[in-house]
Design a protein around this motif. Structure first.
Motif, short mmCIF file in Angstrom:
data_model
loop_
_atom_site.label_atom_id
_atom_site.label_comp_id
_atom_site.label_asym_id
_atom_site.label_seq_id
_atom_site.Cartn_x
_atom_site.Cartn_y
_atom_site.Cartn_z
N UNK A 185 0.83 -1.21 0.00
CA UNK A 185 0.00 0.00 0.00
C UNK A 185 0.86 1.26 0.00
N UNK A 186 1.92 1.26 0.81
CA UNK A 186 2.81 2.41 0.85
C UNK A 186 3.54 2.60 -0.48
N UNK A 187 3.94 1.50 -1.10
CA UNK A 187 4.62 1.59 -2.39
C UNK A 187 3.70 2.17 -3.46
N UNK A 188 2.45 1.70 -3.48
CA UNK A 188 1.49 2.22 -4.45
C UNK A 188 1.21 3.70 -4.20
N UNK A 189 1.10 4.09 -2.92
CA UNK A 189 0.85 5.49 -2.60
C UNK A 189 2.04 6.36 -3.01
N UNK A 190 3.25 5.84 -2.84
CA UNK A 190 4.44 6.59 -3.24
C UNK A 190 4.45 6.83 -4.74
N UNK A 191 4.15 5.80 -5.52
CA UNK A 191 4.12 5.96 -6.97
C UNK A 191 3.03 6.95 -7.39
N UNK A 192 1.90 6.92 -6.71
CA UNK A 192 0.82 7.85 -7.04
C UNK A 192 1.24 9.29 -6.76
#
Length: 218
Positions: free
Chosen positions: A167-174
């Motif tokens: 979830x944190x990785x996806x939020x970072x990319x967003x």
């Protein structure tokens, strides 16, 4: 001294108006570097450069003499393509602080630069991933802002439980995909010093003198 192009000895003229000329090497330079020749043969391509002062005539200098294979328009295009390379150097020197290296040995300098180049490539890979997943042009993303996001999220991810990492990785990319730089063609700015002065004072005496001056009594 400034090179006076009009006074150079021209060897031949090309159809596009550019020319090949002999450029003498200054005597002071040859005394410092004895291996340098007395003259260089170079090609001069005249171009118009737009700046804050208006339209100025300049010369692009190259060793590509064949005007059939490399016409003047191609030389100008090469010059324009050079700026992304300069941008990479700037990103290495400023956001990644490669302009100040701390190592005192050659091997240490190699290790520092290797680590910074690896960090640069890893960040660019993350920027490409963020751009691909969110339909953004990768070259329009802010390198410095993306670097700050990665540093911020990496601290959170280092202490987060394992199930939160995707979830944190996806939020970072967003968030990285939102760092678009405005498209401003033809923008020009004056040269200015961006980086602050170093935090350390200049040592005006030798280290030996400083140690004697600041010696701590036993």
């Amino acid at each position: 001294p400034r090179l006076q192009v009009e006074r150079l000895k021209k060897l031949w003229l090309n159809a596009d108006g550019d020319f090949v000329a002999e450029v003498p090497i200054w005597k002071q330079q040859r005394q410092k570097y004895p291996w340098m020749p007395e003259k260089l043969v170079l090609r001069f391509v005249r171009v118009e450069i737009f700046s804050r002062r208006g339209k100025n005539l300049r010369y692009l200098v190259t060793s590509l003499f064949d005007d059939k294979q490399y016409p003047a328009s191609v030389i100008v295009e090469f010059y324009q393509l050079r700026w992304p390379v300069e941008t990479v150097f700037e990103e290495l020197k400023l956001p990644l602080s490669a302009d100040v290296l701390r190592s005192k040995t050659v091997s240490g300098i190699y290790k520092e630069m290797t680590a910074k180049i690896m960090a640069f490539n890893l960040l660019r890979c993350l920027m490409l991933t963020a751009a691909a997943e969110h339909g953004v042009e990768p070259l329009r993303l802010s390198f410095t802002t993306c670097l700050r996001l990665v540093v911020s999220y990496s601290l959170r991810m280092s202490t987060a439980p394992l199930w939160q990492l995707p979830q944190l990785y996806a939020a970072m990319l967003q968030q990285m995909a939102k760092t678009k730089i405005p498209y401003r063609p033809g923008r020009f700015e004056p040269r200015a010093k961006r980086r602050e002065t170093k935090h350390y004072q200049r040592l005006k005496i030798t280290r030996k003198e400083w140690k004697i001056l600041h010696a701590i009594p036993a």
